[in-house]
Design an enzyme around this catalytic site. Structure first.
Site, mmCIF file in Angstrom:
data_model
loop_
_atom_site.group_PDB
_atom_site.id
_atom_site.type_symbol
_atom_site.label_atom_id
_atom_site.label_comp_id
_atom_site.label_asym_id
_atom_site.label_seq_id
_atom_site.Cartn_x
_atom_site.Cartn_y
_atom_site.Cartn_z
ATOM 1 N N HIS A 145 31.018 77.386 -68.487
ATOM 2 C CA HIS A 145 31.300 76.034 -67.994
ATOM 3 C C HIS A 145 32.505 75.435 -68.730
ATOM 4 C CE1 HIS A 145 30.016 71.982 -66.429
ATOM 5 N NE2 HIS A 145 30.724 71.606 -67.477
ATOM 6 N N GLU A 146 32.458 75.487 -70.064
ATOM 7 C CA GLU A 146 33.549 74.878 -70.836
ATOM 8 C C GLU A 146 34.859 75.645 -70.670
ATOM 9 O OE1 GLU A 146 33.118 71.977 -71.797
ATOM 10 O OE2 GLU A 146 30.938 71.891 -71.860
ATOM 11 N N HIS A 149 36.712 74.541 -67.701
ATOM 12 C CA HIS A 149 37.564 73.356 -67.930
ATOM 13 C C HIS A 149 38.917 73.778 -68.520
ATOM 14 C CE1 HIS A 149 34.501 70.647 -66.736
ATOM 15 N NE2 HIS A 149 33.739 70.786 -67.793
ATOM 16 N N HIS A 182 34.678 68.915 -64.122
ATOM 17 C CA HIS A 182 33.259 68.942 -64.452
ATOM 18 C C HIS A 182 32.397 68.878 -63.191
ATOM 19 C CE1 HIS A 182 29.774 68.316 -67.003
ATOM 20 N NE2 HIS A 182 29.386 67.362 -66.187
HETATM 21 ZN ZN LIG Z 1 31.855 69.959 -67.781
#
Ligand SMILES: [Zn+2]
Length: 108
Positions: A97-98, A101, A107
């Site tokens: 997830h990170e 980014h 997000h």
């Molecule tokens: Zn996020």
């Protein structure tokens, strides 16, 4: 004075008993010497940013560094028995997830 790059005491907030994630990310960025390097930091310490009570992780959008914490991914945090398989699964998901980014994904 040379500081230990892995020592994140500087980010500790005694009032919250947590570590300021954005400050750690900035330190990581200063240590990631070449622009092609992507850094993923993993800590067992509890992270925060001022507008939130806690974070599972934080990343620089379209940047080079991401940081995740296993502090609240552990079953023990919720008073449950340890589960290393579940912890690993959560850590991988949070890390992906990170890192999303970092490559420019918003997000969700
Ligand atoms: Zn996020």
């Amino acid at each position: 004075m040379h500081e230990d790059p892995l020592n994140i005491d500087f980010a500790y907030d005694a009032r919250r008993n947590q570590y300021y994630s954005t400050a750690i990310l900035q330190r990581m960025l200063s240590l990631a010497s070449d622009a092609q390097t992507t850094c993923l930091g993993v800590t067992h310490l509890d992270l925060f940013i001022p507008i939130l009570t806690f974070l599972f992780g934080e990343a620089q959008l379209s940047g080079r560094c991401a940081l995740v914490s296993i502090h609240r991914l552990r079953e023990e945090f919720y008073g449950l028995p340890p589960n290393s398989n579940l912890l690993w699964e959560r850590l991988v998901k949070e890390s992906v997830h990170e890192l999303g980014h970092v490559v420019g994904l918003r997000h969700c």
